[in-house]
Design a protein around this motif. Structure first.
Motif, short mmCIF file in Angstrom:
data_model
loop_
_atom_site.label_atom_id
_atom_site.label_comp_id
_atom_site.label_asym_id
_atom_site.label_seq_id
_atom_site.Cartn_x
_atom_site.Cartn_y
_atom_site.Cartn_z
N TYR A 1 0.89 -1.09 0.08
CA TYR A 1 -0.02 0.12 -0.19
C TYR A 1 0.99 0.88 -0.48
N GLY A 2 2.00 0.91 -0.41
CA GLY A 2 2.74 2.60 0.05
C GLY A 2 3.48 3.20 0.47
N TYR A 3 3.10 2.20 2.30
CA TYR A 3 3.56 2.85 3.60
C TYR A 3 5.33 2.50 3.84
N ASP A 4 5.14 3.43 4.29
CA ASP A 4 7.29 3.37 4.50
C ASP A 4 6.80 3.12 6.15
N PRO A 5 7.00 2.38 6.74
CA PRO A 5 7.18 1.61 7.91
C PRO A 5 7.87 2.44 9.35
N PHE A 6 9.26 2.48 9.09
CA PHE A 6 9.97 4.07 9.45
C PHE A 6 9.36 5.07 9.34
N ALA A 7 8.51 5.62 8.35
CA ALA A 7 8.39 6.67 8.76
C ALA A 7 7.01 7.17 9.51
N ILE A 8 6.32 5.52 9.43
CA ILE A 8 5.21 6.23 10.44
C ILE A 8 5.58 5.58 11.37
N ILE A 9 6.10 4.98 12.00
CA ILE A 9 6.96 5.03 13.17
C ILE A 9 7.36 6.89 14.25
N GLU A 10 8.16 7.38 12.74
CA GLU A 10 8.80 8.74 12.98
C GLU A 10 7.32 9.33 12.82
N GLU A 11 6.56 9.68 12.64
CA GLU A 11 4.92 10.47 12.59
C GLU A 11 4.64 9.94 14.34
N MET A 12 4.88 8.91 14.54
CA MET A 12 4.21 8.19 16.02
C MET A 12 4.18 8.91 17.19
N ASP A 13 5.96 9.04 17.05
CA ASP A 13 6.69 9.17 18.64
C ASP A 13 7.16 10.67 18.16
N LYS A 14 6.31 11.06 17.27
CA LYS A 14 6.69 13.01 16.51
C LYS A 14 5.19 13.31 18.03
N LYS A 15 3.69 12.57 17.39
CA LYS A 15 2.45 13.31 17.54
C LYS A 15 2.54 12.36 19.39
N LEU A 16 3.01 11.77 19.86
CA LEU A 16 3.45 11.23 21.10
C LEU A 16 4.28 12.44 22.35
N LYS A 17 5.60 12.53 21.71
CA LYS A 17 5.59 13.96 22.05
C LYS A 17 4.96 15.49 22.25
N GLU A 18 4.43 15.63 20.93
CA GLU A 18 3.39 16.91 21.70
C GLU A 18 2.90 16.51 22.39
N LYS A 19 2.15 15.58 22.83
CA LYS A 19 1.30 15.31 23.49
C LYS A 19 1.55 15.39 24.88
#
Length: 254
Positions: A227-245
């Motif tokens: 489906y054209g996902y980059d798993p590492f990019a998804i993980i980085e994005e999740m980390d950013k969201k957690l830090k923002e929270k």
């Protein structure tokens, strides 16, 4: 005629004596001394009984020399001791189960059983000592066999069967191994088998977990590629969201 009757009475008397002696021999009775064996002890020793036991061997001169005194004591009336006391003999060479149950290590060895409580005591092999010992109930001042050492415990009865193997080795290989040693060997063998089995299962489970993780990782990668996902990019994005929270929570607290 009288001679014939007299002769007949003699024959009948001899017959009765022979039958009595034969019956006593078969049942292991010497006077009022009762021969106890691996097979009959639990049947003969009742819950409320009192017994004086002597463990002996046929080649033990001290054992046989004192037999006459035991017979005299066994023939005394109940009033002499204030209670009924049975007198038992155990042949240590022929009863390995009882030898193990009572932990007998020498001959003669004496025990007193009072309502299936077994007392061990040191003795002076004299008629006077035993007479006073029984008359004044002095067995009560001696140590009891308790717990695993109690001859009537399930543990002692169970381990006693291993002594048959010990006696077999003693008679045919000339090496005696106590029942407790056989029991320890069996327990250690069982523990070793259990430990080995547990270790094997642990390795199998560990292998299964590793394979499961690899399969899940492979499925995730395949799904992302499809489906054209980059798993590492998804993980980085999740980390950013957690830090923002976390930062938002800190600002609210301040």
């Amino acid at each position: 005629m009288m001679f014939k009757i007299h002769h007949l009475l003699k024959v009948i008397s001899l017959y009765v004596i022979l039958v009595t002696l034969l019956n006593s021999t078969i049942n292991g009775v010497f006077g009022k001394l009762i021969e106890l064996t691996d097979k009959n002890l639990d049947e003969l020793v009742k819950d409320d009984d009192k017994w004086l036991l002597q463990f002996y061997t046929e080649d033990c001169k001290i054992c046989t020399s004192f037999r006459e005194n035991l017979e005299k004591l066994s023939e005394l009336p109940e009033s002499e001791f204030g209670t009924v006391i049975n007198f038992g003999l155990v042949n240590a060479n022929k009863n390995p189960h009882l030898v193990s149950r009572f932990s007998t290590n020498r001959n003669p060895q004496y025990y007193f059983i009072d309502k299936k409580t077994v007392y061990t005591f040191s003795v002076i092999q004299t008629y006077e000592f035993f007479h006073e010992f029984l008359k004044y109930h002095r067995w009560m001042y001696f140590p009891k066999k308790k717990g695993r050492s109690d001859p009537f415990s399930n543990f002692a009865s169970f381990t006693g069967y291993f002594n048959y193997v010990g006696y077999f080795l003693k008679n045919y290989v000339f090496i005696y191994i106590p029942a407790q040693v056989f029991y320890s060997i069996i327990v250690m063998t069982f523990i070793s088998i259990l430990a080995y089995y547990s270790y094997r299962k642990h390795l199998e489970f560990e292998k299964y977990i590793n394979e499961f993780e690899k399969n899940m990782e492979q499925k995730l990668n395949d799904h992302c590629l499809k489906y054209g996902y980059d798993p590492f990019a998804i993980i980085e994005e999740m980390d950013k969201k957690l830090k923002e929270k976390e930062e938002t929570k800190k600002l609210k607290k301040n």
